[in-house]
Design an enzyme around this catalytic site. Structure first.
Site, PDB file in Angstrom:
ATOM      1  N   HIS A 190      10.176 -20.677   2.611  1.00  0.00           N
ATOM      2  CA  HIS A 190      11.064 -20.612   3.855  1.00  0.00           C
ATOM      3  C   HIS A 190      12.643 -20.212   3.278  1.00  0.00           C
ATOM      4  O   HIS A 190      13.084 -19.389   3.783  1.00  0.00           O
ATOM      5  CB  HIS A 190      11.489 -22.238   4.375  1.00  0.00           C
ATOM      6  N   ARG A 328      -0.625   2.001  16.671  1.00  0.00           N
ATOM      7  CA  ARG A 328      -1.970   2.424  15.637  1.00  0.00           C
ATOM      8  C   ARG A 328      -2.996   1.858  16.213  1.00  0.00           C
ATOM      9  O   ARG A 328      -3.150   0.426  16.325  1.00  0.00           O
ATOM     10  CB  ARG A 328      -1.872   2.321  14.161  1.00  0.00           C
ATOM     11  N   GLU A 417      -3.715  10.169   6.076  1.00  0.00           N
ATOM     12  CA  GLU A 417      -4.029   9.272   4.937  1.00  0.00           C
ATOM     13  C   GLU A 417      -4.801   9.794   3.836  1.00  0.00           C
ATOM     14  O   GLU A 417      -4.970   9.252   2.733  1.00  0.00           O
ATOM     15  CB  GLU A 417      -4.286   7.872   5.460  1.00  0.00           C
ATOM     16  N   ASP A 441      -1.947   4.908   1.978  1.00  0.00           N
ATOM     17  CA  ASP A 441      -3.284   5.423   1.565  1.00  0.00           C
ATOM     18  C   ASP A 441      -3.311   6.704   0.978  1.00  0.00           C
ATOM     19  O   ASP A 441      -4.344   7.175   0.232  1.00  0.00           O
ATOM     20  CB  ASP A 441      -4.000   5.466   2.907  1.00  0.00           C
ATOM     21  N   ARG A 451      -5.491   1.041  -4.279  1.00  0.00           N
ATOM     22  CA  ARG A 451      -4.023   0.640  -3.920  1.00  0.00           C
ATOM     23  C   ARG A 451      -4.181  -0.922  -4.157  1.00  0.00           C
ATOM     24  O   ARG A 451      -3.071  -1.689  -4.419  1.00  0.00           O
ATOM     25  CB  ARG A 451      -3.724   0.737  -2.507  1.00  0.00           C
ATOM     26  N   CYS A 488       5.407   6.681   7.891  1.00  0.00           N
ATOM     27  CA  CYS A 488       5.393   5.208   8.073  1.00  0.00           C
ATOM     28  C   CYS A 488       4.887   4.411   6.916  1.00  0.00           C
ATOM     29  O   CYS A 488       4.631   3.099   7.116  1.00  0.00           O
ATOM     30  CB  CYS A 488       4.512   5.089   9.392  1.00  0.00           C
TER      31      CYS A 488
HETATM   32  C1  PEP Z   1      -0.444   3.526   4.970  1.00  0.00           C
HETATM   33  O1  PEP Z   1      -1.452   3.847   4.370  1.00  0.00           O
HETATM   34  O2  PEP Z   1       0.793   4.223   4.376  1.00  0.00           O
HETATM   35  C2  PEP Z   1      -0.211   2.996   6.189  1.00  0.00           C
HETATM   36  C3  PEP Z   1       1.258   2.789   6.875  1.00  0.00           C
HETATM   37  O3  PEP Z   1      -1.218   1.928   6.625  1.00  0.00           O
HETATM   38  P1  PEP Z   1      -1.510   0.723   6.063  1.00  0.00           P
HETATM   39  O4  PEP Z   1      -0.454   0.500   4.824  1.00  0.00           O
HETATM   40  O5  PEP Z   1      -1.547  -0.341   7.307  1.00  0.00           O
HETATM   41  O6  PEP Z   1      -2.892   1.096   5.483  1.00  0.00           O
HETATM   42 MG    MG Z   2      -3.078   2.938   5.650  1.00  0.00          MG
END
Ligand code: PEP
Ligand code: MG
Length: 549
Positions: A190, A328, A417, A441, A451, A488
């Protein structure tokens, strides 16, 4: 001395330490004096529980009315309910019947429940501290002493505590508390949640902070997750400068994202559920650049129905009238497994059926989601953009865009990606309305580094020129075809990298809402020409430092 912890946000503070007042002693386990009956003790306990419940509810109301952190209100209400939990009362009663004192019975009953929460671990485990705080308040009431809490001080200070209870965090006097350092607690405690939402400089889980003494000067650097004890003058000046910059960054909130010369780079928020619209708007997001729709599916045994989904999308879209909201489609597979859609036995799930590939196999799920989005779009007036994850090339992009348009969706695009989509970007730009680059990605696949794997974490940086060059291929194709290209992934939340991305030709950036202030402020410091010059150096590899080679 430097103490490592987990930083919350990017703030910096300098000041003297004051430790949180120590907790109460553990009540002794001696037998209850004979003149105190179990019934009389129980009514004392009931009145203490009721009083703590009332006190917490009053704090919740005060928070709700704006005299503290507004988002503390539901947490304080939940705590108040803990003080009235029937199972706890039953357990206290049976300990009293066994001959224990009221204080000891409360202590043991709460400790037992705390232990159960800790055994579950994770989010529930972190709630054990909340329960402990409620128990301490009840015992303090029984003893007629003040509840342990935040110390009073005339001068501003850095509060060091084992962990802060929500009640403490919500009542912090922010004119006095420069920063919070907790010895325990993780990024989902918290303390962390409230510090993040109130913009309090905080480092949590800094175990060695227990060794700091009252009055000792420290620098709390949230961006580095570090506490520096007894800093020298130069370190203090640097920290003060960083603090002034952070304050200036906050002052720009509410302004649109743009470079120094006025070139617009809209700043959008990444959100995971409709309620995340609150922080997004609070931090001045101009819209939503990535709504991860997985939350609707995770933990379910089957895909939610069209209407159930449409309701969630409507709830989000209604918060952004006239503004861009990019949703998405479900990204199942690899790091986001879904038992009813993905195979558990793929040897390399990141290279298997995921994203659009999974949706193609389960076409009903795909069609239903598009249908729900079209329905929500028709009933709201946000500017809805829809995109698919894990799209490999122009053929897959074409398939998805056609399907989306056939459902009546107006803006249909794809996520970039996989490196193949960057290599085919000129063709993709002919069929997609927009591309949003998922750098998390894209980095994983460009550098062939999982990752989720700590051993290859050093590869997971979009500063690698190979990743930036892939981004450039897409941005160039976007420019040539008048197609918006956003980012993003996490890269957009790095203020320096955000400038480079703008220089490469990315047209919007989407990130976790707390990162918006710093990115907005950094963009405002550079013209497009300067951003382009930085981008050229970054593409040349100047800012990438390989580790261990
Ligand atoms: C990404 O792969 O950068 C992305 C925004 O999607 P996620 O992190 O949800 O795989
Ligand atoms: Mg992704």
């Amino acid at each position: 001395m430097e103490i490592q912890g987990v930083g919350i946000g990017r703030g910096v503070a300098v000041g003297p330490v004051i430790h949180m007042a120590a907790g109460l002693d553990v009540p002794g386990d001696e037998a209850r004096p004979e003149n105190l009956t179990a019934d009389a003790e129980f009514s004392r306990v009931e009145s203490a529980l009721a009083s703590v419940n009332r006190d917490l509810l009053a704090r919740a109301k005060a928070a709700q009315d704006g005299q503290g952190a507004k988002d503390a209100a539901p947490i304080l209400t939940a705590l108040a309910q803990m003080a009235q939990d029937p199972a706890l009362k039953t357990s206290i009663r049976s300990l009293l019947d066994g001959g224990k004192t009221a204080e000891r019975s409360v202590y043991e009953a709460f400790a037992d429940f705390e232990g159960k929460l800790q055994a579950i671990g994770g989010y529930m485990g972190e709630r054990a501290n909340d329960l402990h705080d409620v128990g301490q308040r009840v015992i303090a009431h029984l003893l007629g002493v003040p509840a342990p809490g935040v110390p009073e001080s005339d001068k501003p200070f850095v509060l060091v505590a084992p962990d802060l209870s929500p009640a403490d965090t919500s009542s912090l006097d922010m004119t006095k508390v420069l920063a919070i350092v907790t010895i325990e607690g993780g990024p989902t405690s918290h303390t962390a949640i409230l510090a993040r939402s109130r913009g309090i400089v905080a480092v949590v889980g800094a175990q060695d902070a227990a060794g700091l003494s009252d009055g000792q000067t420290v620098i709390v650097d949230a961006a580095a997750g570090k506490v520096t004890a007894d800093p020298n003058q130069e370190q203090i000046e640097k920290a003060e400068q960083a603090r002034r910059e952070a304050d200036q960054a906050k002052a720009l909130r509410g302004r649109p994202g743009q470079l120094k010369d006025g070139t617009r780079i809209p700043l959008l928020a990444n959100v995971g559920k409709p309620a995340d619209a609150d922080p997004a708007l609070e931090y001045g997001a101009e819209g939503v650049g990535l709504f991860r729709s997985e939350f609707l599916f995770l933990g379910n045994e089957q895909a939610p129905g069209v209407e159930e989904q449409a309701k969630a999308y409507r709830a989000l879209l209604e918060r952004f009238p006239g503004r861009k909201v990019v949703i998405r489609l479900l990204d199942a597979g690899a790091d986001k497994p879904l038992p009813f859609l993905t195979q558990a036995d793929e040897p390399n799930p990141a290279l298997g059926l995921r994203g659009l590939r999974t949706l193609k196999v389960h076409s009903q799920v795909l069609e239903d989601q598009l249908e729900a989005l079209a329905r929500a779009d028709a009933e709201t007036n946000a500017d809805l953009w829809v995109m698919a994850p894990m799209v490999a090339d122009e053929h897959e992009a074409d398939y998805f865009v056609r399907l989306g348009k056939s459902k009546g969706l107006k803006r249909v695009g794809v996520m970039a990606e996989v490196p193949s989509i960057a290599l085919m970007a000129d063709k993709v730009a002919k069929v997609a309305d927009f591309v949003s680059i998922g750098t998390n990605d894209l980095t994983q696949y460009t550098l062939a580094a999982d990752r989720t794997l700590g051993s290859v974490a050093s590869y997971q940086t979009a500063w690698h020129p190979a990743v930036l060059r892939a981004i450039k291929l897409i941005a160039d194709a976007g420019q040539a075809n008048n197609m918006p290209v956003g980012v993003c992934g996490e890269a957009a939340a790095d203020p320096d990298l955000a400038v480079v991305l703008a220089g490469i030709g990315v047209t919007s950036l989407s990130m976790t809402p707390v990162a918006l202030d710093d990115v907005r402020a950094e963009l405002a410091k550079h013209t497009m020409d300067e951003a382009k010059a930085l981008a050229a150096r970054a593409l040349d590899g100047e800012f990438y430092h390989p580790q261990g080679w």
